[in-house]
Design an enzyme around this catalytic site. Structure first.
Site, PDB file in Angstrom:
ATOM      1  CG  ASP A 225     -10.311   6.509 -32.328  1.00 41.67           C
ATOM      2  OD1 ASP A 225      -9.381   6.606 -33.146  1.00 41.67           O
ATOM      3  OD2 ASP A 225     -10.124   6.463 -31.099  1.00 41.67           O
ATOM      4  CD  GLU A 284      -8.075   3.359 -35.559  1.00 46.70           C
ATOM      5  OE1 GLU A 284      -6.862   3.578 -35.539  1.00 46.70           O
ATOM      6  OE2 GLU A 284      -8.772   3.464 -34.534  1.00 46.70           O
TER       7      GLU A 284
HETATM    8  C1  GLC Z   1      -6.852   5.767 -32.965  1.00 44.39           C
HETATM    9  C2  GLC Z   1      -6.394   7.094 -33.499  1.00 44.39           C
HETATM   10  C3  GLC Z   1      -5.149   7.502 -32.784  1.00 44.39           C
HETATM   11  C4  GLC Z   1      -5.450   7.631 -31.320  1.00 44.39           C
HETATM   12  C5  GLC Z   1      -6.050   6.345 -30.775  1.00 44.39           C
HETATM   13  C6  GLC Z   1      -6.688   6.564 -29.445  1.00 44.39           C
HETATM   14  O1  GLC Z   1      -6.020   4.748 -33.286  1.00 44.39           O
HETATM   15  O2  GLC Z   1      -6.238   7.004 -34.880  1.00 44.39           O
HETATM   16  O3  GLC Z   1      -4.633   8.706 -33.273  1.00 44.39           O
HETATM   17  O4  GLC Z   1      -4.279   7.929 -30.608  1.00 44.39           O
HETATM   18  O5  GLC Z   1      -7.073   5.858 -31.597  1.00 44.39           O
HETATM   19  O6  GLC Z   1      -7.868   7.287 -29.598  1.00 44.39           O
END
Ligand code: GLC
Length: 558
Positions: A225, A284
């Site tokens: 994440d 991500e």
């Molecule tokens: C990422 C997740 C999202 C979350 C953010 C903070 O982007 O996909 O859902 O709110 O991180 O952790």
């Protein structure tokens, strides 16, 4: 430790055993959002037992792996992306025993499990943060986070001008143990999500240990994440422009995509490589360009990164072709597979995005043209699944679910909706529990209702309603994934060859296979490139010519 999945060696024509390509290079990975997939205990909230009971459905759908959004102990200020204990399961999702059972059951079905790792920030209820608050300014325990004195005569202004991705300042002021106003701490997301200080060795050690904990339990990998956020520019400099951030946007910022993050992933890769069974790291990482994204998947770093440039591309022939070429070219020098993704738990579902005018971003509150959206979504999916590399499918897209754009404000839970005063942050719309049956409480999601209301029309979009129905979106996905297994040309390799095609039509060729996508709103006649394999809408073939309906994709074997 559970038995690990071993990839079978493939026999070559010469009779020698060749090393197979690693499983993840062309894997189809299904994202489960645990709150909204299946509710095993009837409390209206999805859970691990529910997911486990539906694994046979995922097997039959034909995916290779399942990525689970967070299920850790969490106060749920950001639907579990605020983790209080990285080694415990939130009671609302089950127990560690359930996680173990889920991983074992998945492996027994030859499905891999990827868990979500949230290293940029934790919950304000995490022990470390609570200790840091208790100890007060100057405590070494505060060094694991970004605590700073405020600006202004009495420290009443935030330390810098950074904005939270969810709206408002990225800093919150604390109270000292004696109750007087104290230091501020940094949170790129909600105030309940303090950012870790990744310069601190204890933070680095702790995450290496968390990785091992889940690897030992049998996890096949991690979706990381906010992988682009861990390292902040030295001195936490002001941005200065006063520009508001877009939610999860691709802007260049002193807290995103800093070069220092890569050393962290190199150290994680070394850990994964110690384990058998081809475990993976998936970034991500929202970066300004695909070239910057490629840096996360250099040979000694992560294995895959989400292709958000593709996700944010409009339904337009030239734009699609450009992003496909750009993505393949960017990954080539680093040798990583390209990934493709159209939907996830943070963006308006693609069946709704494509039914709206282009360029509106990924947080929509309008339903748009539903029929058009679904038609394009089905075509977009077949195009995506024809591209070389790995593809991500978000739960419910195989049912053609639209986003729920009219949720009443009082049921919404997305923290960004509240921080943006209802002007942004409509992520609840893609998080509504999915329908399994035509009837029953929450359409088979569970026996005790659903934490977000489901539209009545979803009965006819349920798994039950679509199963065995020729032309249903579910059967289209099943057929596409089955074809992807049967035809090695789909998914494999690193390149596509573009064929001449009428305006508005994408025609690409892979080994033994052609994919044609009509992005226009009118049928297009073209020479049939081969034998029709699968199509997102009925294709008429006559005398060597095919009529590709508006907004449709067809696969051909040649
Ligand atoms: C990422 C997740 C999202 C979350 C953010 C903070 O982007 O996909 O859902 O709110 O991180 O952790």
């Amino acid at each position: 430790m559970t038995q690990h999945l071993a990839a079978p060696a493939t026999a070559t024509t010469s009779g020698h055993r060749a090393e197979p390509a690693p499983w993840w290079r062309d894997a189809v990975i299904y994202q489960v959002y645990p709150r909204s997939f299946a509710d095993g205990n009837g409390d209206g909230m999805g859970d691990l037992a529910g997911i486990r009971s539906r694994l046979p459905y995922l097997k039959e759908l034909g995916v290779d792996a399942v990525w689970l959004s967070p299920f850790y102990a969490s106060p749920q200020a950001d639907a579990g992306y605020d983790v209080a204990d990285y080694r415990a399961i939130d009671p609302m999702f089950g127990t560690l025993h359930d996680a173990d059972a889920l991983i074992r059951s998945a492996h027994a079905l030859d499905l891999r499990i990827i868990v979500d790792l949230v290293p940029n920030h934790c919950s304000d209820q995490h022990d470390w943060f609570r200790q840091a608050l208790r100890e007060g300014p100057g405590s070494r325990l505060r060094e694991r986070f970004h605590f700073r004195p405020g600006k202004g005569a009495d420290g009443e202004l935030p330390p810098n001008d950074w904005e939270s991705i969810f709206g408002g300042p990225a800093w919150t002021r604390t109270a000292n143990p004696d109750g007087t106003p104290g230091e501020w701490y940094l949170h790129l997301f909600a105030p309940e999500q303090p950012d870790f200080n990744w310069e601190h060795p204890a933070v680095q050690d702790e995450f290496r240990s968390i990785l091992r904990f889940w690897l030992d339990l049998g996890a096949d990998g991690f979706r990381v994440d906010v992988a682009h956020g861990l390292v902040k520019a030295p001195g936490l400099p002001d941005i200065g422009s006063g520009d508001q951030l877009k939610l999860l946007g691709n802007d260049v910022m002193p807290f995103f995509d800093q070069d220092g993050v890569h050393e962290i992933y190199r150290s994680w890769r070394r850990i994964l490589d110690e384990y058998e069974g081809e475990r993976v790291l998936v970034a991500e990482a929202w970066t300004p360009t695909v070239e910057r994204t490629a840096l996360y998947v250099r040979p000694d770093e992560m294995h895959q990164a989400f292709n958000f440039q593709y996700l944010t591309t409009n339904w337009d022939e030239k734009e699609l072709r450009e992003v496909i070429d750009g993505s393949l070219a960017a990954m080539r020098p680093v040798g990583a597979p390209t990934t493709w993704v159209l939907s996830n738990h943070d963006v308006t579902r693609h069946a709704t995005r494509f039914g709206n005018p282009p360029g509106l971003g990924t947080q929509l509150r309008e339903q748009g043209d539903r029929e058009l959206g679904l038609r394009r979504a089905r075509a977009a999916t077949l195009l995506m699944l024809a591209l070389p590399g790995s593809a991500y499918v978000y739960q419910g897209e195989e049912l053609g679910l639209p986003d729920v754009t009219d949720l009443p404000d009082e049921v919404r839970q997305d923290p960004s909706f509240f921080r943006a005063e209802g002007q942004d942050g409509f992520r609840d719309g893609c998080r509504v529990p999915i329908p399994w049956t035509r009837e029953g409480s929450s359409y088979g999601f569970g026996s005790g209702g659903s934490w977000l209301p489901q539209p009545a029309e979803w009965a006819e979009l349920s798994v039950e309603a679509q199963t065995g129905v020729a032309g249903s979106t579910l059967e289209l996905y099943r057929a596409a994934l089955a074809a992807r297994r049967e035809h090695p040309g789909l998914g494999a390799g690193e390149a596509v060859t573009w064929l001449d095609a009428p305006d508005g039509v994408l025609a690409l060729s892979r080994e033994g296979f052609v994919c044609t996508t009509n992005t226009t709103g009118a049928p297009v006649r073209l020479p049939a490139p081969g034998a029709l394999l699968l199509a997102s809408a009925p294709v008429a073939v006559n005398d060597g010519f095919a009529v590709l309906p508006a907004d449709a994709t067809a696969w051909w074997t040649v």
